[in-house]
Design a protein around this motif. Structure first.
Motif, PDB file in Angstrom:
ATOM      1  N   ALA A 227      28.325  16.285  26.195  1.00  0.00           N
ATOM      2  CA  ALA A 227      28.279  14.997  26.899  1.00  0.00           C
ATOM      3  C   ALA A 227      28.854  13.884  26.038  1.00  0.00           C
ATOM      4  N   PHE A 228      28.538  13.891  24.760  1.00  0.00           N
ATOM      5  CA  PHE A 228      29.072  12.897  23.829  1.00  0.00           C
ATOM      6  C   PHE A 228      30.590  12.999  23.723  1.00  0.00           C
ATOM      7  N   SER A 229      31.105  14.239  23.677  1.00  0.00           N
ATOM      8  CA  SER A 229      32.545  14.455  23.465  1.00  0.00           C
ATOM      9  C   SER A 229      33.397  13.987  24.630  1.00  0.00           C
ATOM     10  N   ARG A 230      32.794  13.912  25.817  1.00  0.00           N
ATOM     11  CA  ARG A 230      33.571  13.454  26.964  1.00  0.00           C
ATOM     12  C   ARG A 230      34.034  12.010  26.800  1.00  0.00           C
ATOM     13  N   SER A 231      33.242  11.205  26.116  1.00  0.00           N
ATOM     14  CA  SER A 231      33.624   9.805  25.909  1.00  0.00           C
ATOM     15  C   SER A 231      34.115   9.538  24.487  1.00  0.00           C
ATOM     16  N   THR A 232      33.773  10.424  23.561  1.00  0.00           N
ATOM     17  CA  THR A 232      34.148  10.213  22.155  1.00  0.00           C
ATOM     18  C   THR A 232      34.680  11.524  21.572  1.00  0.00           C
ATOM     19  N   GLU A 343      21.676  13.962  27.728  1.00  0.00           N
ATOM     20  CA  GLU A 343      22.183  12.597  27.740  1.00  0.00           C
ATOM     21  C   GLU A 343      21.555  11.763  26.620  1.00  0.00           C
ATOM     22  N   ALA A 346      23.282  12.686  23.474  1.00  0.00           N
ATOM     23  CA  ALA A 346      24.620  12.094  23.475  1.00  0.00           C
ATOM     24  C   ALA A 346      24.559  10.608  23.121  1.00  0.00           C
ATOM     25  N   ALA A 350      26.289   8.837  19.895  1.00  0.00           N
ATOM     26  CA  ALA A 350      27.195   7.697  20.064  1.00  0.00           C
ATOM     27  C   ALA A 350      26.754   6.513  19.207  1.00  0.00           C
TER      28      ALA A 350
END
Length: 396
Positions: A227-232, A343, A346, A350
């Protein structure tokens, strides 16, 4: 007064583990006080330097599982059966200090009863509770619980890491005198160098260091990282250690499309692990809720913070690990209690990726941990208990 101490464990230094470091610290403290220490243990895996220990370390061959760990029925038996004779014919110690599994405790109780030797049981956790997470066989659980009770009830003293474990031992009907000595880290070995770079960390890595079994629930780290990697993008989740869940974790990473960013590295000595801790954004400690094992403490948090690396704890927020981090955060940036949800993990990743700890903040975390939770201090409290048993003629 000098005494003879025998330490019995299926794992010991130089094999890297929290138990190895702890038992080695107990041996060091006992030797420093003038006691003669003999360790009955196993041969370490190939490639590990045995060094030149000041204690008398007696190693024997043992079966290991496919990951190289002494774990499972046959590996335990390969240690416990010869142990009966090794301990039976060992020059009589004044006291024995033993490390589980309970089958080892069963053997220690038998031999110590025959030779009228008192022993101290190290109850870092409750094995029969942990076993409920990996087997549905009620027969296996009943036998293990009976064996564990038998081993603990024969001890003159029990030492444990937290009040939660102590309460659980009492609930199982074990009424032996018990002392909460805590559990620490080898803070001297993990301490960041004084001349560390002003900017830290130096790698975009989140690190899971240690064992990953079912009750750890380390898959939440993979889910949160995805989940974190999708935005970062651009970060790596690195597992260093071993465990029964590796194939499942690898499959989960493939399912979530992050297999190329999730690494698995074999267990390594503390001296090699330390640089990874110094460079990582944070470590991740996980504990699956709803297992009946919420009273356990994620001891990897100590080693991480001893190196100045903050911890993301994904587990029951009302357990001892969450309380420990909350206490630390009143004074230093020890980490984040995320809760056991992808989440939430994540969000914690972040937050630390956006504002990683500086070198000065890392040093503050390490100093705070060293002051309160050094392995040497814990070992001193354990040796106090051992001395209280060994220096009385009948151990009472």
């Amino acid at each position: 007064m000098s005494m003879r101490l025998a330490i019995v464990s299926r794992i010991y230094r130089p094999e890297p583990s929290a138990a190895s470091s702890f038992l080695g610290a107990v041996a060091d403290e006992a030797v420093a006080r003038g006691h003669r220490v003999t360790v009955l243990t196993v041969r370490p895996p190939r490639g590990l330097d045995e060094g030149a220990p000041v204690e008398d370390v007696r190693m024997a061959p043992v079966l290991r599982d496919r990951s190289g760990y002494v774990r499972g029925y046959l590996p335990y038996a390969s240690f416990d059966v010869p142990l009966f004779f090794r301990l039976l014919f060992l020059r009589r110690p004044d006291v024995v200090f033993m490390e589980p599994p309970p089958t080892t405790g069963f053997v220690v109780r038998l031999v110590c009863a025959l030779r009228r030797i008192p022993y101290v049981y190290d109850a870092a956790d409750v094995w029969s509770d942990a076993a409920e997470q990996v087997t549905s066989s009620r027969l296996v659980i009943r036998v293990l619980r009976a064996t564990e009770r038998f081993a603990m009830r024969g001890a003159r003293r029990i030492v444990t890491i937290s009040q939660g474990v102590l309460d659980r031992i009492a609930a199982l009907g074990v009424g032996r005198p018990a002392v909460v000595t805590g559990f620490g880290a080898d803070t001297g070995a993990f301490l960041p160098p004084a001349d560390a770079e002003a900017e830290a960390p130096t790698e975009p890595v989140f690190l899971y260091a240690g064992t990953y079994s079912h009750w750890h629930g380390a898959d939440i780290a993979v889910d949160g990282f995805a989940a974190f990697s999708r935005s970062t993008p651009g970060y790596t989740l690195r597992f260093i250690g071993n465990g029964s869940e590796r194939a499942f974790l690898e499959q989960r990473a493939r399912e979530l499309g992050v297999a190329d960013s999730v690494e698995f590295v074999e267990t390594m000595p503390s001296s090699e692990l330390v640089p990874h801790l110094h460079r990582a954004v944070a470590t991740i400690a996980t504990q699956r809720p709803g297992t009946g094992y919420e009273y356990a403490f994620a001891t990897k948090a100590y080693s991480s913070m001893a190196a100045g690396c903050p911890v993301i704890f994904a587990g029951p927020p009302n357990g001892p690990t969450g309380a420990y981090l909350d206490q630390a955060n009143l004074e230093v940036r020890g980490g984040i209690v995320s809760g056991y949800a992808a989440e939430s993990v994540a969000v914690a990743m972040a937050a630390l990726a956006a504002r990683p700890l500086s070198a000065a903040e890392r040093r503050s975390v390490a100093d705070w941990t060293a002051e309160r939770h050094s392995m040497a201090a814990v070992a001193g409290r354990v040796v106090d208990v051992i001395e209280s048993v060994g220096q009385t003629r009948d151990g009472r």
